[in-house]
Every structure is written in C-alpha cells, then in structure tokens.
Motif scaffolding. Structure first.
Motif, mmCIF file in Angstrom:
data_model
loop_
_atom_site.group_PDB
_atom_site.id
_atom_site.type_symbol
_atom_site.label_atom_id
_atom_site.label_comp_id
_atom_site.label_asym_id
_atom_site.label_seq_id
_atom_site.Cartn_x
_atom_site.Cartn_y
_atom_site.Cartn_z
ATOM 1 N N ASP A 58 0.819 -1.213 0.000
ATOM 2 C CA ASP A 58 0.000 0.000 0.000
ATOM 3 C C ASP A 58 0.853 1.264 0.000
ATOM 4 O O ASP A 58 0.343 2.356 0.239
ATOM 5 C CB ASP A 58 -0.936 0.013 1.216
ATOM 6 C CG ASP A 58 -0.169 -0.044 2.541
ATOM 7 O OD1 ASP A 58 1.040 -0.312 2.510
ATOM 8 O OD2 ASP A 58 -0.802 0.156 3.592
ATOM 9 N N THR A 163 -3.368 -1.630 9.883
ATOM 10 C CA THR A 163 -4.426 -1.225 8.960
ATOM 11 C C THR A 163 -5.408 -2.360 8.720
ATOM 12 O O THR A 163 -5.012 -3.534 8.679
ATOM 13 C CB THR A 163 -3.828 -0.764 7.617
ATOM 14 O OG1 THR A 163 -4.894 -0.434 6.727
ATOM 15 C CG2 THR A 163 -2.982 -1.848 6.974
ATOM 16 N N SER A 168 -0.583 -6.090 4.318
ATOM 17 C CA SER A 168 -0.212 -5.544 3.023
ATOM 18 C C SER A 168 1.233 -5.877 2.678
ATOM 19 O O SER A 168 1.703 -5.501 1.614
ATOM 20 C CB SER A 168 -0.404 -4.024 3.014
ATOM 21 O OG SER A 168 0.419 -3.418 3.996
#
Length: 384
Positions: A58, A163, A168
C-alpha cells in the motif's frame, strides 16, 4: 549530463533507474562485489536477509516498482498464516490484548510530533496499553524504548502496521535477491554503467556532474566530511535460525520487550531445505546492555515461541544492526528535519535516514527518486 550514483543498494539502484529514465548518463559505483546493500541475502539453502526488510503493497515505492514491471514473483500472506499470529503479553503468548485492539480501531486519531509517545499515549489509552503498543512497534522501529520517540512517528506507524487491509506486506520469492537482480537488469537496459568493487573515498575522484550518495548515513558522513549527517536509528540483535519443522507460530509480536519473530517459510518454502523452517527474531539492545545480556533476552523469546528450538537447530546466524534500521524521529522532529536530500553543489543524498516520508525501506526508495529528480532538473535533463 553525467550523473554518478555512489552505492548499489535499493536506494542506489532506484536513483540510477530514475535518473536514466530522465535521460541522464548514469554510472553506479558499488564498493562491494555484489549489489543490494542491506537487501543482500545469504546463499541457499538458507536464504536470510542481511537485515529486516518489508515491502508494503500500500506504499508509493511499491507502486513505483509495480508501474515499471520491476516486481519479481511475490507472495501474499496466505489465510492459514493468520492463525499462527501470536502476541507476547505479560510473559505469555496469546491473542492481542483488548486495549491494543481498541487503540488500533481509532483510525481517525492524530498524534502530535512535539510530544513523546509515552506521555501522549498514557492520556488516551492508559499506561499498560501505551506500553504494549510501544513494545509491539519493535517490528518497525528496532528501538528498546519507543515511548521516548515522537508520538506522531510511533502512532502513524502503528496505524500502518494494523491497517484493516493488513497484511499488506509482500514477500519476494527467494528473498530480496531477485528484486535486486531485476532492478540491476532494468538499470543496465536503461544504459546505466554499473561497477562493483569500486570504492569511492573522495568526490574529487569522480567525473564532473551531479553525485547521488546512496549509502548509509555514516558512510555519507565520512565521504562528504559532513559531521551534521547524524540521526537517531535503531540498535538491535537479530538471529536467523534454520530449524527442523515443528509446531511453530508464524509471527510473534513482543508486547513486553519490543522484540519480534517471524517464520518466513510459512509464506515462501524456497528459503530453507525441505522439512525445515527459516526464522528471524530480533530484540532491541537496551542502553548499557551487553551483547550477552541482550542475547539472553532474545533466547527467552525463542524459548517461549519455538518449542524445543535448541534441539531442532540446523543453521544459525547472529548479527547486530546499529544505525542501519532506518531513521527514528524524536519529539519535536519529523522526517522533514532529517538530513536533506539536496546537499548543495550538485550533491544529493538517498537512503533510509534521509528527509523523505515512508515506513522502513520506503524512505530509501522515496529519497532516491527525489534525488534523481533534483539532479536531473539541475542538469537541465528532460524526461525520456
């Protein structure tokens, strides 16, 4: 216009590619016989990184690499791995504490840069949860006392690691070596001249034209004779283990002592021989602590996390990382206060402790692109 890049790690390779894309004639000089810098890995059958590296899907650097087709085969975290995530809290392994989960849910909360994380966090989450968050962030900070750092610095990284889109993180098949090889190949395709075993002791020995110094901050300080090139960084003891297969967790976040443990072969089986695992663990070194004392603490984490690990060891490597795990921002400072990319007189810096945003190795990529843009702009080189 000629541009010289000193250093052939991820920052140097990025700067070389970005500069060549703008039409510059780029020469890259690397002191070691192999490229990669801290992205080097050990030779098979145990493929361990020279240090902790994470590439987040990300982040802007990931998009920069992906947009150029520079990402080698990579693996996402399989769903089965989530069942193997553990959290060390009050000396036991288990699920994350409720207070930590509640804190992670406060996605809109912003922290000030001019206060330490410890005092700011205690006002919002209480002392225990704040201490647990700070210790958990050993995964990204490699510091024995994250509570002393800027509240904004620690909190923003905590939000990034937790997150809702987690995980990610992306794992390059075969470790970081394939990424280095792909980047080197692209650089050569763009006309970059790469010389390994080419140590640079003085800028006076380089051709005329802009120079991008893509080394550690300590090496840049020596090369440029600039004592101002200092910044806070981590200090940690790491151990890589080859283990005969057992019933081991995938990841252990250490909420007690800022440590971290990951079994990389849960995702990539190519990193160890058949029937074996590759594990990397780290515990930050405390002020005044000897290596033996730190090693004792690290082995207590291994004892807690890996059943009978001593009897299963097939390979081991210990290393101390000091000043090579990225920048740490103290209260009152942000990434903008770190050593500037543009040093004047056609000299530019790139690396993981330079004035550029990002998490962990992302700073090296981001600063390298900024250095290449500034160098080519100064030289009047247009986009190719």
């Amino acid at each position: 216009m000629d541009i010289t890049v000193v250093g052939g790690g991820l920052a140097g390779l990025t700067a070389a590619i970005a500069g060549a894309e703008k039409g510059a004639n780029v020469t890259l000089l690397e002191a070691h016989r192999t490229l990669g810098g801290r992205a080097r890995a050990t030779e098979p059958p145990y493929v361990a990184n020279e240090g902790p590296h994470v590439l987040y899907g990300d982040g802007a650097p990931y998009r920069w690499l992906a947009g150029r087709g520079l990402l080698p085969p990579r693996l996402r975290l399989p769903a089965r791995a989530l069942a193997g995530v553990r959290f060390r809290h009050r000396g036991r392994l288990g699920a994350p504490p409720v207070g930590l989960l509640r804190a992670a849910a406060r996605r809109g909360l912003r922290a000030p840069h001019d206060r330490d994380f410890g005092s700011w966090g205690r006002e919002r989450f209480g002392a225990e949860t704040t201490g647990t968050i700070a210790s958990m962030m050993g995964v990204a900070l490699f510091d024995a006392d994250p509570s002393r750092l800027s509240a904004e610095f620690v909190w923003d990284r905590f939000l990034r690691v937790t997150t809702p889109a987690w995980p990610s993180a992306r794992y390059m098949v075969g470790g970081w070596t394939p990424l280095v090889e792909w980047m080197a190949a692209r650089a050569r395709e763009r006309g970059v001249r790469i010389a390994t075993g080419a140590r640079v002791d003085s800028l006076d020995s380089l051709p005329a034209g802009p120079v991008i110094v893509a080394t550690s901050l300590a090496a840049a300080r020596s090369l440029l004779g600039d004592d101002s090139l200092e910044w806070e960084s981590g200090h940690t003891l790491m151990v890589d283990l080859g283990l005969r297969r057992g019933r081991d967790p995938f990841i252990v976040f250490d909420g007690d002592e800022c440590g971290f443990l990951e079994r990389y072969t849960e995702v990539d089986r190519t990193l160890a021989p058949e029937g074996e695992e590759l594990v990397q663990a780290q515990v930050p070194v405390r002020a005044g602590e000897s290596r033996a004392e730190c090693a004792e603490r690290l082995e207590r984490l291994l004892d807690l996390s890996l059943p009978r690990w001593r009897d299963r060891v097939t390979w081991r490597r210990d290393q101390v990382a000091r000043g090579r795990t990225g920048a740490l921002d103290l209260p009152g400072r942000t990434w903008r206060d770190r050593p500037a990319v543009d040093r004047g007189d056609g000299v530019y810096l790139a690396g993981d402790s330079v004035a550029a945003p990002g998490l962990l190795g992302e700073v090296a990529f981001t600063s390298a692109v900024a250095a290449a843009d500034a160098a080519t702009s100064r030289s009047g080189v247009g986009a190719s």
